[in-house]
Write an enzyme that holds these catalytic residues in place. Structure first.
Site, PDB file in Angstrom:
ATOM      1  N   GLU A 149      28.895 -12.118 -77.353  1.00  0.00           N
ATOM      2  CA  GLU A 149      28.123 -11.538 -78.446  1.00  0.00           C
ATOM      3  C   GLU A 149      28.982 -11.454 -79.708  1.00  0.00           C
ATOM      4  O   GLU A 149      30.179 -11.187 -79.631  1.00  0.00           O
ATOM      5  CB  GLU A 149      27.626 -10.137 -78.053  1.00  0.00           C
ATOM      6  CG  GLU A 149      26.874 -10.129 -76.725  1.00  0.00           C
ATOM      7  CD  GLU A 149      26.589  -8.736 -76.193  1.00  0.00           C
ATOM      8  OE1 GLU A 149      26.437  -7.800 -77.010  1.00  0.00           O
ATOM      9  OE2 GLU A 149      26.518  -8.562 -74.962  1.00  0.00           O
ATOM     10  N   GLU A 260      19.588  -4.493 -82.340  1.00  0.00           N
ATOM     11  CA  GLU A 260      19.596  -3.543 -81.234  1.00  0.00           C
ATOM     12  C   GLU A 260      20.068  -2.194 -81.749  1.00  0.00           C
ATOM     13  O   GLU A 260      20.980  -2.126 -82.582  1.00  0.00           O
ATOM     14  CB  GLU A 260      20.527  -4.032 -80.124  1.00  0.00           C
ATOM     15  CG  GLU A 260      20.662  -3.060 -78.948  1.00  0.00           C
ATOM     16  CD  GLU A 260      21.654  -3.542 -77.894  1.00  0.00           C
ATOM     17  OE1 GLU A 260      21.966  -2.776 -76.975  1.00  0.00           O
ATOM     18  OE2 GLU A 260      22.141  -4.697 -78.020  1.00  0.00           O
TER      19      GLU A 260
END
Length: 347
Positions: A149, A260
């Site tokens: 990520e 997120e």
């Protein structure tokens, strides 16, 4: 604040699988970029967006900058061993993690690329964060999940402020024991002496004003099999050695882009958090108001960089944070995403 560490003494080489190894020398053996990649020379781009460089800090050749971990950073975490690690799996039911993401799955993926604008969303307490990133994913959403990520993040717990910061993350067991943010554990090998992972990003985008973005590409080098991270136009930050992973040792089966947040109030007060995602405005408000990703691309088995055409959207709580996609000749495949936190539709 960052300090300079000799490249071969950076935390990565504390990993049992990497002990005794040396960093990859990019000048001697650069990774093979994907076919179709358009390279333009980056002039001081790595320094122009990070506050640590603006203050005059830099590291000499043969070293890498590492953000200094202070005692108060550790004290904000639940424990020393948990500092720099996520508390729960991102897919856990009731975990408080909420997403507005676009993804493609079902094929073999060897990388992903996109440009995204940077904001400074409000995060309401130190137990929450707001991020925007690319995920490279392989395995099931069980205990063997592998992810890579990278993106930008506001995390008061991790950094002690509300600045958006350039970050990386990885795990090979669904966030349980392996992996961490940035260089807070062994694993990711940094090769760049100008980019400080974890450093604040400046300037940021403003509502109805100028938009500032970063470009990200993560791809698997066909020569050596490592997963490389590129920032902007041609700036190689470093790589995740393939040996760190199980499923990602070969390829990914899903790539994902988007936002997120953590809603720590979901199980306590019953009220939704006031933490914002992206710009803090809904996707439908469009350019200059909403956060976006543009020019979404994937890397196939033959190291070709291709546009994403089978994009699927997911918003866990669309009344709080939503997402909408589009396509045109200038931006390719793109989407807007985000939301304002607790509101009339999201009590």
């Amino acid at each position: 604040m960052s300090y300079c560490v000799l490249s071969h003494l950076q935390p990565a080489f504390d990993h049992p699988a990497l002990q005794g190894q040396k960093p990859h020398f990019v000048q001697e053996d650069p990774p093979e970029r994907p076919n179709g990649y358009k390279y333009t020379e980056a002039v001081a781009e790595s320094e122009s967006f990070q506050l640590w460089a603006d203050s005059g800090e830099s590291c000499p050749e043969g070293t890498v900058p590492i953000r200094r971990t202070r005692q108060k950073d550790i004290q904000r975490a639940s424990s020393i061993t948990r500092y720099g690690r996520r508390r729960v799996r991102r897919d856990s039911t009731g975990s408080g993690h909420e997403h507005a993401v676009a993804f493609e799955k079902g094929d073999e993926y060897y990388g992903a690329k996109a440009s995204l604008n940077v904001w400074a969303p409000r995060v309401c307490n130190e137990y929450e964060f707001s991020l925007s990133q690319i995920w490279i994913i392989s395995g099931s959403f069980g205990n063997d999940l592998n992810t890579i990520e990278a993106g930008w993040q506001v995390s008061p717990e991790l950094y002690g402020d509300n600045n958006p910061r350039f970050f990386t993350y990885w795990t090979t067991d669904a966030y349980r024991a392996t992996g961490c943010y940035n260089l807070l554990c062994s694993g990711f090998i940094q090769t760049n002496n100008k980019v400080a992972i974890g450093a604040a990003i400046s300037p940021t985008s403003s509502y109805n004003g100028r938009q500032f973005e970063i470009g990200l590409m993560v791809w698997k080098d066909p020569k050596h099999g490592n997963w490389w991270l590129e920032l902007g136009s041609g700036i190689l930050v470093g790589y995740w050695p393939a040996i760190l992973f199980s499923h990602l040792r070969s390829h990914a089966n899903m790539i994902q882009f988007g936002g997120e947040i953590v809603n720590s109030r979901s199980s306590s007060s019953g009220l939704h958090t006031s933490t914002q995602m992206g710009s803090g405005h809904f996707a439908q408000q469009g350019f200059g108001k909403a956060a976006y990703f543009r020019n979404l691309q994937r890397v196939d088995w033959d190291n070709n960089l291709l546009p994403i055409t089978n994009l699927r959207l997911l918003a866990d709580h669309s009344n709080c944070y939503d997402i909408t996609q589009g396509r045109n000749n200038l931006w390719g495949t793109y989407f807007y995403y985000g939301g304002p936190r607790r509101n009339v539709r999201c009590p």
